[in-house]
Design an enzyme around this catalytic site. Sequence first.
Site, PDB file in Angstrom:
ATOM      1  N   SER A 160       0.871  -1.014   0.048  1.00 32.48           N
ATOM      2  CA  SER A 160      -0.251  -0.328   0.166  1.00 32.48           C
ATOM      3  C   SER A 160       0.780   1.166   0.193  1.00 32.48           C
ATOM      4  O   SER A 160       0.470   2.236  -0.361  1.00 32.48           O
ATOM      5  CB  SER A 160      -1.108   0.320   1.203  1.00 32.48           C
ATOM      6  OG  SER A 160      -0.081  -0.096   2.543  1.00 32.48           O
ATOM      7  N   TYR A 180      -4.037   1.453   3.789  1.00 33.70           N
ATOM      8  CA  TYR A 180      -5.252   0.383   3.705  1.00 33.70           C
ATOM      9  C   TYR A 180      -5.883  -0.940   5.004  1.00 33.70           C
ATOM     10  O   TYR A 180      -6.988  -1.453   4.620  1.00 33.70           O
ATOM     11  CB  TYR A 180      -4.624  -1.254   2.781  1.00 33.70           C
ATOM     12  CG  TYR A 180      -4.573  -1.381   1.191  1.00 33.70           C
ATOM     13  CD1 TYR A 180      -3.996  -0.435   0.769  1.00 33.70           C
ATOM     14  CD2 TYR A 180      -3.717  -2.615   1.095  1.00 33.70           C
ATOM     15  CE1 TYR A 180      -4.174  -0.231  -0.448  1.00 33.70           C
ATOM     16  CE2 TYR A 180      -3.715  -2.632  -0.404  1.00 33.70           C
ATOM     17  CZ  TYR A 180      -3.562  -1.825  -1.147  1.00 33.70           C
ATOM     18  OH  TYR A 180      -3.471  -1.581  -3.236  1.00 33.70           O
ATOM     19  N   CYS A 199       2.349  -6.997   2.032  1.00 35.28           N
ATOM     20  CA  CYS A 199       1.229  -6.434   2.859  1.00 35.28           C
ATOM     21  C   CYS A 199       0.713  -7.244   3.652  1.00 35.28           C
ATOM     22  O   CYS A 199       0.058  -8.370   2.890  1.00 35.28           O
ATOM     23  CB  CYS A 199       0.534  -5.360   1.544  1.00 35.28           C
ATOM     24  SG  CYS A 199      -0.378  -4.819   2.874  1.00 35.28           S
ATOM     25  N   THR A 206      -2.084  -6.389   5.273  1.00 32.44           N
ATOM     26  CA  THR A 206      -3.514  -6.661   5.143  1.00 32.44           C
ATOM     27  C   THR A 206      -4.105  -6.818   4.289  1.00 32.44           C
ATOM     28  O   THR A 206      -5.343  -7.512   4.068  1.00 32.44           O
ATOM     29  CB  THR A 206      -3.776  -4.565   5.442  1.00 32.44           C
ATOM     30  OG1 THR A 206      -2.790  -3.847   6.648  1.00 32.44           O
ATOM     31  CG2 THR A 206      -4.946  -4.168   5.671  1.00 32.44           C
ATOM     32  N   CYS A 222       2.991  -6.342   9.906  1.00 30.10           N
ATOM     33  CA  CYS A 222       2.420  -5.063   8.974  1.00 30.10           C
ATOM     34  C   CYS A 222       3.936  -5.026   8.875  1.00 30.10           C
ATOM     35  O   CYS A 222       4.859  -4.354   8.963  1.00 30.10           O
ATOM     36  CB  CYS A 222       1.689  -3.870   9.460  1.00 30.10           C
ATOM     37  SG  CYS A 222       2.209  -2.252   8.726  1.00 30.10           S
ATOM     38  N   THR A 223       4.033  -4.941   7.052  1.00 30.97           N
ATOM     39  CA  THR A 223       5.374  -4.549   6.644  1.00 30.97           C
ATOM     40  C   THR A 223       5.681  -2.889   6.498  1.00 30.97           C
ATOM     41  O   THR A 223       7.434  -2.961   6.566  1.00 30.97           O
ATOM     42  CB  THR A 223       5.706  -4.966   5.361  1.00 30.97           C
ATOM     43  OG1 THR A 223       5.138  -4.163   4.966  1.00 30.97           O
ATOM     44  CG2 THR A 223       5.492  -6.132   4.907  1.00 30.97           C
ATOM     45  N   HIS A 224       5.440  -2.107   7.160  1.00 29.14           N
ATOM     46  CA  HIS A 224       5.981  -1.219   7.734  1.00 29.14           C
ATOM     47  C   HIS A 224       6.851  -1.154   9.313  1.00 29.14           C
ATOM     48  O   HIS A 224       7.634  -0.223   8.961  1.00 29.14           O
ATOM     49  CB  HIS A 224       4.763   0.310   7.759  1.00 29.14           C
ATOM     50  CG  HIS A 224       3.973   0.365   6.544  1.00 29.14           C
ATOM     51  ND1 HIS A 224       3.336  -0.238   5.588  1.00 29.14           N
ATOM     52  CD2 HIS A 224       4.204   1.769   5.820  1.00 29.14           C
ATOM     53  CE1 HIS A 224       2.858   0.239   4.438  1.00 29.14           C
ATOM     54  NE2 HIS A 224       3.323   1.825   4.772  1.00 29.14           N
TER      55      HIS A 224
HETATM   56  N1  DGL Z   1       2.125  -2.607   5.081  1.00 28.35           N
HETATM   57  C1  DGL Z   1       0.692  -2.712   4.984  1.00 28.35           C
HETATM   58  C2  DGL Z   1       0.978  -3.898   5.773  1.00 28.35           C
HETATM   59  O1  DGL Z   1       2.044  -5.589   5.606  1.00 28.35           O
HETATM   60  C3  DGL Z   1      -0.092  -2.316   5.617  1.00 28.35           C
HETATM   61  C4  DGL Z   1      -0.137  -0.222   6.298  1.00 28.35           C
HETATM   62  C5  DGL Z   1      -1.292  -0.189   5.406  1.00 28.35           C
HETATM   63  O2  DGL Z   1      -2.617   0.385   6.560  1.00 28.35           O
HETATM   64  O3  DGL Z   1      -1.774   0.013   4.427  1.00 28.35           O
HETATM   65  O4  DGL Z   1      -0.288  -4.516   6.237  1.00 28.35           O
END
Ligand code: DGL
Length: 287
Positions: free
Chosen positions: A16, A47, A79, A81, A193-195
């Site tokens: 995302s 997302y 991601c 999500t 979450c990859t962030h």
């Molecule tokens: N990087 C996304 C994940 O791994 C989510 C971040 C978002 O909310 O878009 O879930």
Amino acid sequence: MHGGHTGETTILVFDSGLGGLTVLREVVAARPDARYVYVADDAFFPYGRHSEATLIGRLVPLMGELIATHRPDLVVIACNTASTLVLPHLRAAHTVPFVGTVPAIKPACAGSRTKLVSVLGTEATVKREYTKALIRDFGQNCAVTLVGSAHLAALAEAALEGRPVADADIAAEIAPCFVADGARRTDTVALACTHYPLLKDRLATLAPWPVGWIDPAPAIARRVVSLLGPASGAACGPACGLAAAAGQRGARDAFVFTSGRAPSPALADALKAFGLCRAATAAVAKV
Ligand code: DGL
């Protein structure tokens, strides 16, 4: 291989936003010979705030556009999500192999000594039936605390873009992960979450006590190698991965922001550190 240009393997890494960069770097290290297209669906970020129906309706056609434009040999949905929801829909609609990212509940629970484990993800990921099923199947005898963070992904993006992010804002998002039960305390947090690995150093500093933070990216890279095979070509000794880490991949790789925005100078520098020096020429069509 239908990966376009020169018979080179093409891998499309999708998120995302900027979190998928934490997965990209591991996949590049494992397959430095491949060509990469990194896609951030920033027009739709975050997302975690969208309904399931909205995300499915967005992702299936968008992925069709991206596959038609970039002809990848494999797509990594970097991601949680998206993966915990749309992978079956993507696999039904498209023939290219997909590798997803799902909460690392199995290794987190297997490695926990205190048997108190937390899963830190977006609000959407921690609500998913998929995540609950992972806990039922692989939670062993751990007490698993699900923590849905409303703001951490956006804070990670801000930090990567060089904007100031207060310690207190990060600390507030991670606080519910830290559970004490008598003499036992949480010892493992799965980063779902990859962030979040973008903030890894600050998470460790701001934690009320030390824990193991589980980042699924190395396991995703291993899965990519198991599907595509190991790196090929003379250019791919150990130095190749180092060159990738140092942002020396030249113009081979490309990034796409679905919003069409041009990165700020600070973001352009951050992207370069991940080996991404140019925007893909073919913009994604509107879906
Ligand atoms: N990087 C996304 C994940 O791994 C989510 C971040 C978002 O909310 O878009 O879930």
